[in-house]
Design an enzyme around this catalytic site. Sequence first.
Site, PDB file in Angstrom:
ATOM      1  N   HIS A 181       8.488 -26.234   0.910  1.00 41.49           N
ATOM      2  CA  HIS A 181       7.846 -27.343   0.201  1.00 41.49           C
ATOM      3  C   HIS A 181       6.777 -26.836  -0.763  1.00 41.49           C
ATOM      4  O   HIS A 181       5.862 -27.564  -1.116  1.00 41.49           O
ATOM      5  CB  HIS A 181       7.261 -28.332   1.214  1.00 41.49           C
ATOM      6  CG  HIS A 181       8.329 -28.939   2.070  1.00 41.49           C
ATOM      7  ND1 HIS A 181       8.917 -30.150   1.781  1.00 41.49           N
ATOM      8  CD2 HIS A 181       8.956 -28.464   3.177  1.00 41.49           C
ATOM      9  CE1 HIS A 181       9.843 -30.407   2.690  1.00 41.49           C
ATOM     10  NE2 HIS A 181       9.894 -29.402   3.548  1.00 41.49           N
ATOM     11  N   GLU A 191       0.825  -1.215   0.000  1.00 45.02           N
ATOM     12  CA  GLU A 191       0.000   0.000   0.000  1.00 45.02           C
ATOM     13  C   GLU A 191       0.862   1.269   0.000  1.00 45.02           C
ATOM     14  O   GLU A 191       0.414   2.323  -0.429  1.00 45.02           O
ATOM     15  CB  GLU A 191      -0.930  -0.019   1.225  1.00 45.02           C
ATOM     16  CG  GLU A 191      -2.184   0.813   1.037  1.00 45.02           C
ATOM     17  CD  GLU A 191      -3.193   0.663   2.175  1.00 45.02           C
ATOM     18  OE1 GLU A 191      -3.042  -0.241   3.020  1.00 45.02           O
ATOM     19  OE2 GLU A 191      -4.135   1.460   2.212  1.00 45.02           O
ATOM     20  N   LYS A 242     -13.193   2.378  -1.929  1.00 43.81           N
ATOM     21  CA  LYS A 242     -14.085   2.741  -0.820  1.00 43.81           C
ATOM     22  C   LYS A 242     -15.211   3.647  -1.326  1.00 43.81           C
ATOM     23  O   LYS A 242     -16.370   3.499  -0.953  1.00 43.81           O
ATOM     24  CB  LYS A 242     -13.308   3.493   0.274  1.00 43.81           C
ATOM     25  CG  LYS A 242     -12.382   2.646   1.131  1.00 43.81           C
ATOM     26  CD  LYS A 242     -11.815   3.510   2.266  1.00 43.81           C
ATOM     27  CE  LYS A 242     -10.768   2.804   3.106  1.00 43.81           C
ATOM     28  NZ  LYS A 242     -10.227   3.608   4.190  1.00 43.81           N
TER      29      LYS A 242
HETATM   30  O1  PA5 Z   1      -3.155   2.111   5.748  1.00 44.42           O
HETATM   31  C1  PA5 Z   1      -4.256   2.576   5.566  1.00 44.42           C
HETATM   32  O2  PA5 Z   1      -4.439   3.794   5.502  1.00 44.42           O
HETATM   33  C2  PA5 Z   1      -5.476   1.687   5.417  1.00 44.42           C
HETATM   34  O3  PA5 Z   1      -5.114   0.354   5.389  1.00 44.42           O
HETATM   35  C3  PA5 Z   1      -6.432   1.930   6.570  1.00 44.42           C
HETATM   36  O4  PA5 Z   1      -5.797   1.631   7.767  1.00 44.42           O
HETATM   37  C4  PA5 Z   1      -7.713   1.115   6.413  1.00 44.42           C
HETATM   38  O5  PA5 Z   1      -8.329   1.416   5.183  1.00 44.42           O
HETATM   39  C5  PA5 Z   1      -8.679   1.396   7.561  1.00 44.42           C
HETATM   40  O6  PA5 Z   1      -9.004   2.757   7.610  1.00 44.42           O
HETATM   41  P1  PA5 Z   1      -9.616   3.407   8.912  1.00 44.42           P
HETATM   42  O7  PA5 Z   1      -8.651   3.276  10.012  1.00 44.42           O
HETATM   43  O8  PA5 Z   1      -9.873   4.834   8.529  1.00 44.42           O
HETATM   44  O9  PA5 Z   1     -10.894   2.676   9.223  1.00 44.42           O
END
Ligand code: PA5
Length: 410
Positions: free
Chosen positions: A280, A253, A396
């Site tokens: 394996h 990410e 989202k």
């Molecule tokens: O790293 C990130 O920004 C995302 O993985 C968020 O943590 C995830 O989408 C959850 O978002 P939130 O904490 O706003 O619910």
Amino acid sequence: MKSKLKFEEHLLSKERKSLLEKIAKEQEEIGYYKLPDQDTSAIVEYAQSLDKSIETVAVIGIGGSSLGAKAVYEFLKPVKKLQRRLYFFESTDPINIESQLEKIDMEKCHVLVISKSGTTVETMAIFKYIYSLDSSSERYTFISEDGSKLDKFAKSVGINRFHLQESVGGRFSVLSVVGLLPLALSGVDIVALLRGAAKIKESFFNDGYIKELLVNKASFYAKNHAIYNINCLFAYSETMRYFIQWYVQLWGESLGKKQRNSAFNVGLTPIGLIGPKDQHSFLQLIMEGTRDKSITFIEIADFQNELEIPDISLEYLEEMDLLNGVKFSELISMQSQSVLEALLEEGDIPIDEIIIDRVDEASMGELIYYYELLTSLVGELIDVNTYDQPGVEAGKIILKEKLQQRKKSD
Ligand code: PA5
């Protein structure tokens, strides 16, 4: 933490200078850098004040709001007598929700709702369901950004709240209240966890060995990212099953982006592997497949475990007597070393090694901060914004549109 195998220097001195200047600037602006030095007393006191009759904590959150705490908790759980069990609700899979709830006695459970934005669909859907079963405010604690809609709701109904420290992104939040509160509630020593992280921070920012190690490793990945675009983390311990998931999120990410100063899409693909199991399976692809992967071995120096293969000889299986009297901890480390040597012999697979001392909070703190710094360095070198996630946000938004359309057609 030690490392026998490392990468060589790959940067010109002016590139190195510019990288370190940029990271120094980031240190002022990006919240995660400061987390090892925070005061944890409010979190520790809150955890200690929770009713002793509470046996489990349901953690509702997703992505950066759950993976970090889960990685640390699952790492320590097999070796530490923890005070409370954590259940992570991170999926809208109804089977998973129901099966987890069946294991929980709600009367002895505290519910932690974690969402930085406060409006994440998965988290809110699960929270609403659990809240419909029990809406007593003392059952819940919320962690969100100060002033988020979730934070306002909590305030309005008298639910205890914690606020996420400033400028800390989701996937970099494990050492913030997001990770620390659930871990403290379960009985993890969060001070020791931060001590481990602080050790790496200190070494990096005060010209210690970690600086050379990380700058060289990041520059190797960045300079060769078009060839070795897959980075496998091969962890030799079942305790790291969830740590590698955290790594996959952090790396994927943060680094899979459009470049800031070009129209190119770039990225490094994280793969998490567990040894010896994946010897394996996936190992064949590394050994003989396309030369597009780098491998980092993670090993545990001292398992603090004496379990031994018994000295018994079995008819027809006499050749296996060479296992007799070997400790499992010795065997697993011989296995990782054998695979490492075999891969080195290939000569064209980039390999390095991280050896953590043992399964404890400090070692995990070191590993977390090591990977966070490495991600920041690589992000800077491949010219992406490491801290945003427009690709995740796009999905989202579409989901919310779909839900709105569904509501209209009801
Ligand atoms: O790293 C990130 O920004 C995302 O993985 C968020 O943590 C995830 O989408 C959850 O978002 P939130 O904490 O706003 O619910």
